[in-house]
Design a protein around this motif. Structure first.
Motif, short mmCIF file in Angstrom:
data_model
loop_
_atom_site.label_atom_id
_atom_site.label_comp_id
_atom_site.label_asym_id
_atom_site.label_seq_id
_atom_site.Cartn_x
_atom_site.Cartn_y
_atom_site.Cartn_z
N TYR A 93 5.66 104.61 40.96
CA TYR A 93 4.78 104.51 39.80
C TYR A 93 3.87 105.72 39.74
O TYR A 93 3.24 106.10 40.73
CB TYR A 93 3.95 103.22 39.88
N TYR A 94 3.80 106.32 38.55
CA TYR A 94 3.01 107.52 38.33
C TYR A 94 1.93 107.28 37.29
O TYR A 94 2.17 106.64 36.27
CB TYR A 94 3.90 108.67 37.83
N CYS A 95 0.77 107.83 37.54
CA CYS A 95 -0.32 107.83 36.58
C CYS A 95 -0.28 109.13 35.79
O CYS A 95 -0.02 110.20 36.36
CB CYS A 95 -1.66 107.69 37.32
N LYS A 96 -0.54 109.06 34.49
CA LYS A 96 -0.55 110.25 33.65
C LYS A 96 -1.79 110.30 32.79
O LYS A 96 -2.24 109.28 32.26
CB LYS A 96 0.69 110.30 32.75
N PHE A 97 -2.34 111.50 32.64
CA PHE A 97 -3.46 111.78 31.75
C PHE A 97 -2.99 112.84 30.76
O PHE A 97 -2.48 113.89 31.16
CB PHE A 97 -4.67 112.28 32.55
N SER A 98 -3.17 112.57 29.47
CA SER A 98 -2.72 113.49 28.42
C SER A 98 -3.86 113.81 27.48
O SER A 98 -4.55 112.91 27.00
CB SER A 98 -1.57 112.87 27.62
N LYS A 99 -4.03 115.10 27.23
CA LYS A 99 -5.06 115.55 26.32
C LYS A 99 -4.65 116.89 25.73
O LYS A 99 -4.29 117.81 26.47
CB LYS A 99 -6.42 115.68 27.03
N TRP A 100 -4.72 116.99 24.40
CA TRP A 100 -4.41 118.22 23.69
C TRP A 100 -3.08 118.83 24.13
O TRP A 100 -3.01 120.00 24.49
CB TRP A 100 -5.55 119.23 23.83
N SER A 101 -2.05 118.03 24.11
CA SER A 101 -0.67 118.44 24.39
C SER A 101 -0.42 118.82 25.85
O SER A 101 0.65 119.35 26.17
CB SER A 101 -0.26 119.60 23.49
N ARG A 102 -1.37 118.56 26.73
CA ARG A 102 -1.17 118.82 28.15
C ARG A 102 -1.08 117.51 28.92
O ARG A 102 -1.87 116.59 28.70
CB ARG A 102 -2.31 119.68 28.72
N ASP A 103 -0.12 117.43 29.83
CA ASP A 103 0.09 116.25 30.66
C ASP A 103 -0.27 116.56 32.11
O ASP A 103 0.12 117.59 32.65
CB ASP A 103 1.54 115.79 30.60
#
Length: 115
Positions: A93-103
């Motif tokens: 299981y992976y956590c992801k943070f996305s903001k302004w087209s960046r992951d």
């Protein structure tokens, strides 16, 4: 730079529960999306649940009614409460943070559901 640290994975019997945590460092101001994804060996990485800065939540059909995503803004942390676990939930299981087209991705934590 945004950094994510995950914890809470482990081995659990079918029907059991686990709670995953993802602590985020760096700025989380503005519009963003965070989520939990999972990947089993030889398979694609699929979304499990997402939550936006506006509070919108989505779940994969396979986990609806069993998993709950939540956040604690004061701690810059999101959680995934997993109940009624099934063997098919076994994955990294992976956590992801996305903001302004960046992951930005966490390192992953293993969840194994087996008797």
């Amino acid at each position: 730079q945004v950094q994510l640290v995950e914890s809470g994975g482990g081995l659990v019997q079918p029907g059991g529960s686990l709670r995953l945590s993802c602590a985020v460092s760096g700025s989380t101001f503005g519009i963003y999306t965070m989520g939990w994804y999972r990947q089993a060996p030889g398979k694609q990485r699929d979304v499990v649940a997402t939550i936006t800065s506006g509070g919108s939540i989505t779940y994969a059909d396979s986990v609806k009614g069993r998993f709950t995503i939540s956040r604690d803004n004061a701690k810059n942390t999101i959680y995934l409460q997993m109940n009624s676990l099934k063997p098919e939930d076994t994955a990294v299981y992976y956590c992801k943070f996305s903001k302004w087209s960046r992951d930005y991705w966490g390192q992953g934590t293993q969840v194994t559901v087996s008797s």
